[in-house]
Design a protein around this motif. Structure first.
Motif, PDB file in Angstrom:
ATOM      1  N   ILE A 177     -21.039  -0.625  16.768  1.00 36.08           N
ATOM      2  CA  ILE A 177     -21.408  -0.969  18.146  1.00 36.08           C
ATOM      3  C   ILE A 177     -22.564  -0.082  18.613  1.00 36.08           C
ATOM      4  O   ILE A 177     -23.514  -0.546  19.243  1.00 36.08           O
ATOM      5  CB  ILE A 177     -20.186  -0.813  19.086  1.00 36.08           C
ATOM      6  N   THR A 178     -22.490   1.208  18.256  1.00 38.12           N
ATOM      7  CA  THR A 178     -23.551   2.149  18.627  1.00 38.12           C
ATOM      8  C   THR A 178     -24.868   1.797  17.941  1.00 38.12           C
ATOM      9  O   THR A 178     -25.941   1.900  18.542  1.00 38.12           O
ATOM     10  CB  THR A 178     -23.142   3.585  18.264  1.00 38.12           C
ATOM     11  N   ALA A 179     -24.785   1.366  16.677  1.00 32.91           N
ATOM     12  CA  ALA A 179     -25.989   0.974  15.947  1.00 32.91           C
ATOM     13  C   ALA A 179     -26.701  -0.177  16.656  1.00 32.91           C
ATOM     14  O   ALA A 179     -27.934  -0.178  16.793  1.00 32.91           O
ATOM     15  CB  ALA A 179     -25.626   0.571  14.516  1.00 32.91           C
ATOM     16  N   TYR A 180     -25.931  -1.151  17.124  1.00 31.33           N
ATOM     17  CA  TYR A 180     -26.517  -2.259  17.885  1.00 31.33           C
ATOM     18  C   TYR A 180     -27.146  -1.750  19.183  1.00 31.33           C
ATOM     19  O   TYR A 180     -28.284  -2.085  19.515  1.00 31.33           O
ATOM     20  CB  TYR A 180     -25.450  -3.301  18.215  1.00 31.33           C
ATOM     21  N   ALA A 181     -26.380  -0.947  19.917  1.00 33.58           N
ATOM     22  CA  ALA A 181     -26.846  -0.476  21.224  1.00 33.58           C
ATOM     23  C   ALA A 181     -28.114   0.363  21.102  1.00 33.58           C
ATOM     24  O   ALA A 181     -29.023   0.256  21.939  1.00 33.58           O
ATOM     25  CB  ALA A 181     -25.745   0.327  21.908  1.00 33.58           C
ATOM     26  N   GLN A 182     -28.193   1.196  20.059  1.00 33.51           N
ATOM     27  CA  GLN A 182     -29.348   2.087  19.886  1.00 33.51           C
ATOM     28  C   GLN A 182     -30.600   1.343  19.439  1.00 33.51           C
ATOM     29  O   GLN A 182     -31.705   1.875  19.547  1.00 33.51           O
ATOM     30  CB  GLN A 182     -29.021   3.177  18.859  1.00 33.51           C
ATOM     31  N   ASN A 183     -30.443   0.134  18.956  1.00 31.98           N
ATOM     32  CA  ASN A 183     -31.575  -0.624  18.432  1.00 31.98           C
ATOM     33  C   ASN A 183     -31.901  -1.851  19.290  1.00 31.98           C
ATOM     34  O   ASN A 183     -32.389  -2.860  18.785  1.00 31.98           O
ATOM     35  CB  ASN A 183     -31.298  -1.039  16.978  1.00 31.98           C
ATOM     36  N   ALA A 184     -31.639  -1.714  20.599  1.00 29.90           N
ATOM     37  CA  ALA A 184     -31.988  -2.758  21.565  1.00 29.90           C
ATOM     38  C   ALA A 184     -31.360  -4.105  21.222  1.00 29.90           C
ATOM     39  O   ALA A 184     -31.961  -5.156  21.439  1.00 29.90           O
ATOM     40  CB  ALA A 184     -33.505  -2.891  21.691  1.00 29.90           C
ATOM     41  N   MET A 185     -30.158  -4.067  20.663  1.00 32.32           N
ATOM     42  CA  MET A 185     -29.421  -5.297  20.354  1.00 32.32           C
ATOM     43  C   MET A 185     -28.124  -5.299  21.158  1.00 32.32           C
ATOM     44  O   MET A 185     -27.018  -5.388  20.640  1.00 32.32           O
ATOM     45  CB  MET A 185     -29.152  -5.374  18.841  1.00 32.32           C
ATOM     46  N   GLY A 186     -28.329  -5.169  22.470  1.00 29.99           N
ATOM     47  CA  GLY A 186     -27.190  -5.043  23.379  1.00 29.99           C
ATOM     48  C   GLY A 186     -26.239  -6.224  23.334  1.00 29.99           C
ATOM     49  O   GLY A 186     -25.022  -6.053  23.430  1.00 29.99           O
ATOM     50  N   HIS A 187     -26.787  -7.433  23.192  1.00 28.87           N
ATOM     51  CA  HIS A 187     -25.926  -8.622  23.144  1.00 28.87           C
ATOM     52  C   HIS A 187     -24.964  -8.546  21.957  1.00 28.87           C
ATOM     53  O   HIS A 187     -23.773  -8.874  22.085  1.00 28.87           O
ATOM     54  CB  HIS A 187     -26.780  -9.885  23.047  1.00 28.87           C
ATOM     55  N   ASP A 188     -25.466  -8.114  20.814  1.00 32.19           N
ATOM     56  CA  ASP A 188     -24.622  -7.984  19.623  1.00 32.19           C
ATOM     57  C   ASP A 188     -23.572  -6.892  19.815  1.00 32.19           C
ATOM     58  O   ASP A 188     -22.434  -7.028  19.360  1.00 32.19           O
ATOM     59  CB  ASP A 188     -25.487  -7.663  18.402  1.00 32.19           C
ATOM     60  N   ALA A 189     -23.971  -5.809  20.482  1.00 32.96           N
ATOM     61  CA  ALA A 189     -23.023  -4.721  20.753  1.00 32.96           C
ATOM     62  C   ALA A 189     -21.872  -5.211  21.618  1.00 32.96           C
ATOM     63  O   ALA A 189     -20.696  -4.920  21.340  1.00 32.96           O
ATOM     64  CB  ALA A 189     -23.746  -3.562  21.442  1.00 32.96           C
ATOM     65  N   LEU A 190     -22.190  -5.976  22.653  1.00 37.26           N
ATOM     66  CA  LEU A 190     -21.145  -6.484  23.555  1.00 37.26           C
ATOM     67  C   LEU A 190     -20.258  -7.514  22.853  1.00 37.26           C
ATOM     68  O   LEU A 190     -19.045  -7.551  23.078  1.00 37.26           O
ATOM     69  CB  LEU A 190     -21.784  -7.098  24.798  1.00 37.26           C
ATOM     70  N   GLU A 191     -20.881  -8.328  22.005  1.00 37.82           N
ATOM     71  CA  GLU A 191     -20.103  -9.335  21.258  1.00 37.82           C
ATOM     72  C   GLU A 191     -19.113  -8.654  20.306  1.00 37.82           C
ATOM     73  O   GLU A 191     -17.948  -9.068  20.189  1.00 37.82           O
ATOM     74  CB  GLU A 191     -21.058 -10.239  20.469  1.00 37.82           C
TER      75      GLU A 191
END
Length: 605
Positions: free
Chosen positions: A201-215
């Motif tokens: 989840i952190t990897a997504y959030a740190q790489n501007a992939m917030g939608h994937d992090a929330l999913e």
């Protein structure tokens, strides 16, 4: 009557007793020595115990020396630990791994990687903790090449299914901007724990992939496992980057349920999220509950106030920091300078810049000078801004923001000469190429040099450069609706939205509104001559949908990926008065709060 003792057992006990009698006195002290080493909390007690180890003859005992070495590592005395390691006749895997971890903890990950290379030439075989430690070193410096080499060794040793190692690899790939590889490791894990889920989840959030992090967070929630504060922080940060206020509030509820609301790190993430979603009141409530806020929450509040145009609040918070003995960092000054820039307070901004090093010991860097260039450019002091930009030696990635800022301000002031030079710098450095071309084209258009406009556009097409489309979005309940400039076909309730906007435009014209009269309407469109596009900028489509979908009395919040154009800004002010509604727009630069025909930015952004 007691049974006679077994003859063999009696003999064994006697032998054991005689054996202990023949051992030197320190035989009884080994456990005590190790316990003392584990309890050492200061250099004096550790040095004293080290002396005992030498006197009792334990210097060559690997087990005891490992504990002694760890004592020095805990106290950050890494050189002493390394000397012990060098003196060990037979260091084992714990010895190697502990020393690597020690170098990582003292901010020397490259030395840890060097040690790992040396270990390959020794007879000691690395274990899961060794690999996790080495991967952590790669994460700290985002060394993707070395990380992949370590990953290959992990698979050779058959440890790819280990939870600790796999979670470390996910973290490393995330910090090295290789999210696809992080996801591949995650997907191949036979078993996952809270750490592996958090890492992904952190990897997504740190790489501007917030939608994937929330999913992924939603998927995690289906497991009925409580999130930890690390995961919650990453999810909150994803909400902040996307401007997802509703989801952020839901996550805030999860924070409270998991009893993490008293955690300062989580609280700081929450106040930052609310600030980035345009709810500074919520941020302020969380901030006021913090007993002893550190520099990070103070800085988040200062930056939030600056983005919202509340320069006085930024100054007050900064002074409160000083009064409470909290030292500002470089990000704090970026917030303060940003506040000055967006309020036209040049003298105050320059005073803060000059005080950074002499008063607070913070050395100004490219980001601070970028704020100053922006500050000077906004009030028309372009020549000074240009001289500053020219005087700073920067690498291409560092200079992109600096020269991009100079380009933007020179366009606003109609300085074609500076705009052209800034554009050339960006294009030659292969930085912000599309934005540079478009801004240069618009600058030429402002000056009426249409031949240069067409040649610039032609050059863009030849080089295959395309502009980022204007995009806005609104969040209603738990769903995000996205809008693109001029794209009515994919716009939800498109015909109703266009009809409402046309009606509002007619009412605005009755009050003297003339769309596109200021010549700055085409910042977010490809073909400036298409007047109909002006009324269909992405933020206007989002506003129209919001007016149709959000109940009266509720603030409509619009997020935009580009700068809001002046024509839309004027339109939003008028519409807020016409419909008696509040609108908050977050563009790439700041927040605009429209109410009763005016904006909090006071038309200066």
């Amino acid at each position: 009557m007691n049974k006679p003792l077994n003859r063999n057992l009696h003999s064994a006990l006697a032998t054991s007793f005689l054996s202990r009698q023949n051992q030197p006195p320190f035989f009884h002290s080994k456990t005590q020595i190790v316990e003392q080493l584990q309890d050492c909390k200061d250099p004096i007690s550790l040095t004293s115990t080290h002396t005992k180890v030498q006197k009792l003859g334990f210097s060559n005992d690997t087990f005891t020396t490992n504990h002694l070495m760890n004592g020095y590592i805990r106290l950050k005395r890494i050189q002493d630990a390394h000397q012990l390691f060098d003196e060990m006749p037979e260091p084992n895997v714990v010895s190697w791994t502990s020393l690597m971890a020690g170098y990582i903890n003292t901010g020397q990950p490259k030395t840890a990687l060097w040690l790992f290379g040396c270990m390959a030439w020794s007879p000691v075989v690395p274990n899961v903790f060794t690999f996790a430690t080495v991967v952590n070193a790669c994460s700290m410096i985002a060394d993707l090449k070395m990380g992949k080499q370590v990953h290959a060794q992990v698979e050779i040793f058959g440890l790819q299914s280990n939870l600790v190692v796999s979670s470390s690899l996910i973290d490393m790939y995330g910090k090295s901007n290789d999210v696809d590889e992080a996801k591949r490791v995650f997907d191949l894990m036979g078993e996952r724990n809270i750490v592996s889920w958090t890492s992904m989840i952190t990897a997504y959030a740190q790489n501007a992939m917030g939608h994937d992090a929330l999913e992924l967070f939603r998927e995690f929630n289906s497991l009925s496992t409580r999130p930890n504060h690390f995961m919650l922080c990453s999810v909150i940060n994803a909400c902040a980057s996307l401007g997802r206020l509703v989801t952020g509030k839901v996550t805030h509820g999860a924070v409270i349920r998991s009893r993490n609301d008293s955690n300062d790190v989580v609280a700081t993430a929450l106040l930052d999220m609310y600030a980035k979603c345009g709810c500074l009141d919520y941020s302020n409530r969380i901030f006021n509950k913090m007993k002893n806020p550190s520099v990070i929450p103070y800085t988040s509040m200062i930056v939030g106030a600056a983005k919202y145009g509340l320069v006085k609040l930024s100054f007050e918070l900064f002074q409160e920091m000083m009064d409470r003995g909290v030292s500002p960092n470089e990000v704090t000054f970026i917030g303060i300078l940003h506040a000055c820039s967006h309020s036209g307070l040049v003298d105050e901004g320059l005073e803060y810049l000059n005080s950074m090093y002499h008063k607070y010991g913070v050395v100004p860097n490219t980001k601070h000078y970028t704020c100053v260039v922006d500050m000077l450019g906004r009030i028309g002091r372009l020549d000074e801004a240009y001289r500053i930009a020219k005087s700073i030696e920067v690498k291409p990635d560092e200079g992109a923001l600096l020269w991009g800022t100079l380009l933007s301000t020179s366009r606003l002031q109609g300085r074609v000469d500076i705009a052209v030079e800034a554009s050339k710098w960006l294009i030659e450095s292969n930085q912000q190429v599309a934005a540079a071309y478009v801004t240069m084209s618009n600058t030429y258009a402002l000056a009426g040099r249409w031949d240069h406009v067409h040649s610039t556009r032609s050059e863009m097409k030849r080089n295959g450069v395309s502009k980022e489309p204007g995009c806005s979005w609104v969040e209603i309940k738990d769903y995000t609706y996205v809008f693109y400039a001029g794209d009515v076909d994919s716009c939800p309730r498109g015909s109703e939205v266009v009809s409402l906007l046309r009606e509002l435009e007619g009412r605005m014209k009755e009050r003297g509104y003339v769309g596109g009269s200021n010549g700055l309407v085409f910042i977010d469109v490809e073909e400036e001559t298409k007047e109909e596009m002006v009324g269909l900028h992405s933020e206007r489509l989002a506003l129209g949908f919001g007016l149709l979908s959000v109940p009266k009395g509720v603030t409509i919040r619009v997020m935009k990926n580009l700068r809001m154009c002046r024509d839309c800004h004027e339109a939003f002010k008028l519409i807020s008065e016409l419909v008696e509604r509040d609108f908050v727009v977050r563009d790439v630069n700041r927040f605009h709060h429209f109410k009763d025909g005016s904006c909090t930015c006071r038309d200066f952004w």
